[in-house]
Scaffold this motif. Structure first.
Motif, PDB file in Angstrom:
ATOM      1  N   VAL A 153       0.737  -1.244   0.158  1.00  0.00           N
ATOM      2  CA  VAL A 153      -0.098  -0.072  -0.088  1.00  0.00           C
ATOM      3  C   VAL A 153       0.851   1.240   0.096  1.00  0.00           C
ATOM      4  CG1 VAL A 153      -1.621   1.276   1.299  1.00  0.00           C
ATOM      5  CG2 VAL A 153      -2.026  -1.135   1.015  1.00  0.00           C
ATOM      6  N   GLU A 154       1.812   1.169   0.669  1.00  0.00           N
ATOM      7  CA  GLU A 154       2.794   2.521   0.665  1.00  0.00           C
ATOM      8  C   GLU A 154       3.754   2.421  -0.594  1.00  0.00           C
ATOM      9  OE1 GLU A 154       4.632   2.312   5.466  1.00  0.00           O
ATOM     10  OE2 GLU A 154       5.449   0.919   4.035  1.00  0.00           O
ATOM     11  N   VAL A 155       4.017   1.597  -1.196  1.00  0.00           N
ATOM     12  CA  VAL A 155       4.519   1.551  -2.507  1.00  0.00           C
ATOM     13  C   VAL A 155       3.589   2.339  -3.645  1.00  0.00           C
ATOM     14  CG1 VAL A 155       5.395   0.327  -4.100  1.00  0.00           C
ATOM     15  CG2 VAL A 155       6.211  -0.170  -1.909  1.00  0.00           C
ATOM     16  N   ALA A 166      13.196   4.859  -7.911  1.00  0.00           N
ATOM     17  CA  ALA A 166      14.165   5.364  -6.915  1.00  0.00           C
ATOM     18  C   ALA A 166      14.071   6.248  -5.748  1.00  0.00           C
ATOM     19  CB  ALA A 166      15.382   6.086  -7.777  1.00  0.00           C
ATOM     20  N   VAL A 167      12.954   7.205  -6.080  1.00  0.00           N
ATOM     21  CA  VAL A 167      12.194   8.025  -4.928  1.00  0.00           C
ATOM     22  C   VAL A 167      11.628   7.127  -3.842  1.00  0.00           C
ATOM     23  CG1 VAL A 167      10.825  10.006  -4.474  1.00  0.00           C
ATOM     24  CG2 VAL A 167      12.554  10.244  -6.482  1.00  0.00           C
ATOM     25  N   ILE A 168      10.755   6.326  -4.490  1.00  0.00           N
ATOM     26  CA  ILE A 168      10.061   5.364  -3.425  1.00  0.00           C
ATOM     27  C   ILE A 168      10.919   4.546  -2.714  1.00  0.00           C
ATOM     28  CG2 ILE A 168       8.483   3.357  -3.553  1.00  0.00           C
ATOM     29  CD1 ILE A 168       7.185   4.531  -6.123  1.00  0.00           C
ATOM     30  N   ILE A 174      14.437   1.589   1.295  1.00  0.00           N
ATOM     31  CA  ILE A 174      14.286   0.184   0.584  1.00  0.00           C
ATOM     32  C   ILE A 174      14.955   0.230  -0.884  1.00  0.00           C
ATOM     33  CG2 ILE A 174      12.642  -0.985   1.808  1.00  0.00           C
ATOM     34  CD1 ILE A 174      10.759  -0.609  -0.535  1.00  0.00           C
ATOM     35  N   SER A 175      15.655  -0.705  -1.508  1.00  0.00           N
ATOM     36  CA  SER A 175      16.205  -0.586  -2.847  1.00  0.00           C
ATOM     37  C   SER A 175      15.366  -0.167  -3.923  1.00  0.00           C
ATOM     38  CB  SER A 175      17.161  -1.790  -3.133  1.00  0.00           C
ATOM     39  OG  SER A 175      16.116  -2.721  -3.161  1.00  0.00           O
ATOM     40  N   LYS A 180      10.362  -2.291  -7.293  1.00  0.00           N
ATOM     41  CA  LYS A 180      10.066  -2.924  -8.307  1.00  0.00           C
ATOM     42  C   LYS A 180       9.608  -4.377  -8.130  1.00  0.00           C
ATOM     43  CE  LYS A 180      11.565  -4.355 -13.129  1.00  0.00           C
ATOM     44  NZ  LYS A 180      12.682  -4.567 -14.170  1.00  0.00           N
ATOM     45  N   THR A 181       9.993  -4.988  -7.323  1.00  0.00           N
ATOM     46  CA  THR A 181       9.355  -6.341  -6.935  1.00  0.00           C
ATOM     47  C   THR A 181       8.090  -6.192  -6.287  1.00  0.00           C
ATOM     48  OG1 THR A 181      11.644  -7.410  -6.486  1.00  0.00           O
ATOM     49  CG2 THR A 181       9.818  -8.515  -5.617  1.00  0.00           C
TER      50      THR A 181
END
Length: 211
Positions: A153-155, A166-168, A174-175, A180-181
């Motif tokens: 939900v955060e992502v 990258a900003v997320i 996290i990376s 992306k995963t």
């Protein structure tokens, strides 16, 4: 270079947009079209990265053209550029596969940045229009499906705000690969293939509550 196709039934509008964007060193206006059906043909011929699509055209609807183009060319991103900002219009465009939705009074700099964001597959929607999209979504809610985890939900919330992986990642510590995963798992759970569709479906299922 980002290859851009302009679609609008008014030649003067197409020329105006061409003039606005032609000075951008990384944007290449590869062609234009005056109707939805013509846009479908030109998209196949020119293989653009981004299409700036008018919504309502006498020669053919932009929403139908968007749906056909996205079905035939999933890698082409459609960015709606119109004068109409009703929640119904925005929802129809997003459901057809549009990456974003802008109004024709968008300043040149913002328009150029929106094209770049669309080329990266990022959602392009201002806060004003996002609110209208939410209104349209509420009117057409869907039954609940698989739930999203708190991290997902955060992502997705940050993705809905137009942030890059990258900003997320920096925001959530996290990376970008992990982001992306998470997005791929979200797409799988929601049965969609891109960020904009994921945000829309999550809203309709009540999985992405307002802050």
């Amino acid at each position: 270079m980002i290859r851009v196709l302009l679609v609008d039934d008014h030649p003067v509008v197409r020329e105006g947009i061409r003039g606005m964007l032609s000075t951008e060193p990384d944007l290449d206006i590869v062609g234009d079209a005056g109707s939805g059906p013509e846009a479908v043909v030109r998209a196949a011929e020119l293989a653009p990265d981004v299409i700036l699509m008018d919504l309502r055209m006498p020669g053919g609807d932009g929403v139908e053209a968007t749906e056909r183009i996205r079905a035939a060319h999933p890698g082409v991103h459609v960015l709606v550029l119109t004068t109409y900002d009703t929640d119904t219009d925005i929802l129809r465009a997003v459901e057809a596969g549009a990456t974003g939705y802008l109004l024709k009074d968008t300043p040149r700099g913002e328009l150029a940045e929106a094209v770049r964001s669309a080329a990266r597959g990022e959602t392009v929607l201002s806060g004003h229009l996002a609110g209208k999209l939410l209104t349209g979504v509420r009117r057409r809610s869907e039954p609940e499906g698989p739930s999203l985890s708190p991290r997902e939900v955060e992502v997705l919330r940050l993705a809905a705000d137009g942030h890059t992986n990258a900003v997320i990642g920096r925001t959530l510590h996290i990376s970008a690969t992990t982001v992306k995963t998470h997005l791929m798992r979200i797409y799988e759970k929601l049965g969609v293939g891109d960020r904009t569709s994921a945000v829309t479906r999550a809203l309709r299922r009540g999985l992405l509550p307002e802050r």
